[in-house]
Scaffold this motif. Structure first.
Motif, PDB file in Angstrom:
ATOM      1  N   ILE B  23      14.861 -10.487   3.783  1.00 54.43           N
ATOM      2  CA  ILE B  23      13.636 -11.295   3.914  1.00 54.43           C
ATOM      3  C   ILE B  23      12.484 -10.691   3.121  1.00 54.43           C
ATOM      4  O   ILE B  23      11.498 -11.371   2.843  1.00 54.43           O
ATOM      5  CB  ILE B  23      13.213 -11.476   5.388  1.00 54.43           C
ATOM      6  N   ASP B  24      12.595  -9.424   2.764  1.00 60.91           N
ATOM      7  CA  ASP B  24      11.537  -8.826   1.956  1.00 60.91           C
ATOM      8  C   ASP B  24      12.042  -7.504   1.390  1.00 60.91           C
ATOM      9  O   ASP B  24      13.083  -6.993   1.816  1.00 60.91           O
ATOM     10  CB  ASP B  24      10.270  -8.584   2.797  1.00 60.91           C
ATOM     11  N   ARG B  26      10.588  -3.649   0.425  1.00 58.47           N
ATOM     12  CA  ARG B  26       9.459  -2.710   0.476  1.00 58.47           C
ATOM     13  C   ARG B  26       9.426  -1.879  -0.816  1.00 58.47           C
ATOM     14  O   ARG B  26      10.432  -1.288  -1.212  1.00 58.47           O
ATOM     15  CB  ARG B  26       9.584  -1.804   1.707  1.00 58.47           C
ATOM     16  N   LEU B  45      14.055  -5.278   3.972  1.00 61.07           N
ATOM     17  CA  LEU B  45      13.878  -5.799   5.319  1.00 61.07           C
ATOM     18  C   LEU B  45      14.906  -6.892   5.520  1.00 61.07           C
ATOM     19  O   LEU B  45      14.991  -7.824   4.711  1.00 61.07           O
ATOM     20  CB  LEU B  45      12.462  -6.347   5.523  1.00 61.07           C
ATOM     21  N   LEU B  54       7.076 -14.490   6.565  1.00 60.81           N
ATOM     22  CA  LEU B  54       5.956 -14.245   5.651  1.00 60.81           C
ATOM     23  C   LEU B  54       4.651 -13.968   6.392  1.00 60.81           C
ATOM     24  O   LEU B  54       3.644 -13.659   5.770  1.00 60.81           O
ATOM     25  CB  LEU B  54       5.775 -15.436   4.701  1.00 60.81           C
ATOM     26  N   GLY B  56       4.615 -11.529   8.657  1.00 56.48           N
ATOM     27  CA  GLY B  56       4.680 -10.078   8.753  1.00 56.48           C
ATOM     28  C   GLY B  56       4.636  -9.505  10.157  1.00 56.48           C
ATOM     29  O   GLY B  56       4.535  -8.287  10.331  1.00 56.48           O
ATOM     30  N   ARG B  59       7.091  -6.589  11.291  1.00 62.14           N
ATOM     31  CA  ARG B  59       7.065  -5.269  10.648  1.00 62.14           C
ATOM     32  C   ARG B  59       5.755  -4.531  10.862  1.00 62.14           C
ATOM     33  O   ARG B  59       5.608  -3.391  10.440  1.00 62.14           O
ATOM     34  CB  ARG B  59       7.347  -5.420   9.155  1.00 62.14           C
ATOM     35  N   ARG B  60       4.752  -5.173  11.485  1.00 60.54           N
ATOM     36  CA  ARG B  60       3.458  -4.523  11.716  1.00 60.54           C
ATOM     37  C   ARG B  60       3.023  -4.751  13.155  1.00 60.54           C
ATOM     38  O   ARG B  60       3.042  -5.873  13.639  1.00 60.54           O
ATOM     39  CB  ARG B  60       2.389  -5.094  10.770  1.00 60.54           C
TER      40      ARG B  60
END
Lengths: 149, 111
Positions: B23-24, B26, B45, B54, B56, B59-60
């Motif tokens: 999906i992403d 890093r 990810l 998108l 986020g 992850r945060r």
């Protein structure tokens, strides 16, 4: 006269990592004069060398967005762009990473938009189609070459 | 090669078990005091779903509002972070195969 990459003013962004899709894709690109340049439609990946792959440039335009969009609409987008492009082998608009001055909610370039073509290393920068449309289509409309009276 | 050739690729372990899709990616800079010139891959990810990735949230921890955060973290509760050093093979547009013993950790940092 074209600057070498090392003469482009840059500064550290203060961050050590970026999530590519979250922080870079679809972001606006702003030039050093504060003017909008384009949106980031994809990122160029360099897989040469022995280390991990690296992002080396921002890609923009229908040729970059079409494959992301996918399906019939994506294919139509790329085919139309290719048909209208003045070059035999057109390439998507490309902005090298070394031209980036800062990354926040947008991507800020260290140079003005008008210099992107000369810094694009022989490429047409991001304005290839726009230049063609201006000279071949818009420029032929009566009255297009002077200010309104 | 572009990032689009990696996003959405299936991620499978060395023994063929599917972890999810990319999906992403890093990326890491040369350091906080260094200007951006190239951005090498640092980690992938991976999640079983792409809906809402998108934003986020998966992850945060510091991102709100809490209702959205709770919702999207529930969707992506199996999101994982895989270091690029744990990737054995990448077939663009198709599959990423991991090495045996690749470190797979939760994408959301510990509170």
């Amino acid at each position: 006269m074209s600057d070498s990459p090392d003469r482009v003013p840059r500064k550290a962004t203060g961050e050590v990592s970026y999530d590519a899709a979250l922080r870079l894709l679809d972001r606006q690109v702003i030039d050093s004069d504060g003017a909008f340049v384009c949106n980031v439609d994809d990122l160029e990946v360099d897989v040469s060398g022995t280390g991990p792959p690296r992002i080396t440039a921002l890609l923009t335009g229908p040729a970059a967005l079409g494959p992301r969009t996918g399906g019939f609409i994506g294919r139509w987008m790329v085919a139309t762009w290719r048909r209208l492009a003045p070059d035999q082998d057109p390439r998507p608009g490309r902005i090298d990473l070394h031209l980036i001055a800062d990354i926040d909610s947008a991507i800020h370039l260290a140079v003005p938009r008008r210099r992107l073509a000369e810094l694009a290393d022989g490429d047409k920068g991001i304005d290839g189609f726009e230049q063609w449309a201006r000279s071949v289509v818009i420029g032929r409309i009566p009255g297009a070459r002077h200010d309104p009276e | 090669m572009t990032l689009n050739d990696l996003l959405g690729c299936d991620v499978v372990t060395h023994d063929g078990r599917k972890l999810g899709s990319v999906i992403d990616v890093r990326l890491k800079t040369a350091g906080p005091a260094e200007p951006v010139q190239v951005l090498p891959f640092d980690a992938l990810l991976v999640s079983r779903r792409s809906t809402g990735s998108l934003f986020g949230y998966e992850r945060r921890r510091e991102q709100g509002p809490a209702l959205f955060a709770h919702f999207f973290r529930a969707i992506h509760r199996e999101a994982r972070l895989v270091p690029w050093s744990g990737v054995d093979q990448w077939t663009p547009g198709q599959t990423v195969t991991l090495k045996a013993g690749a470190a797979v950790t939760p994408a959301l940092p510990e509170a």
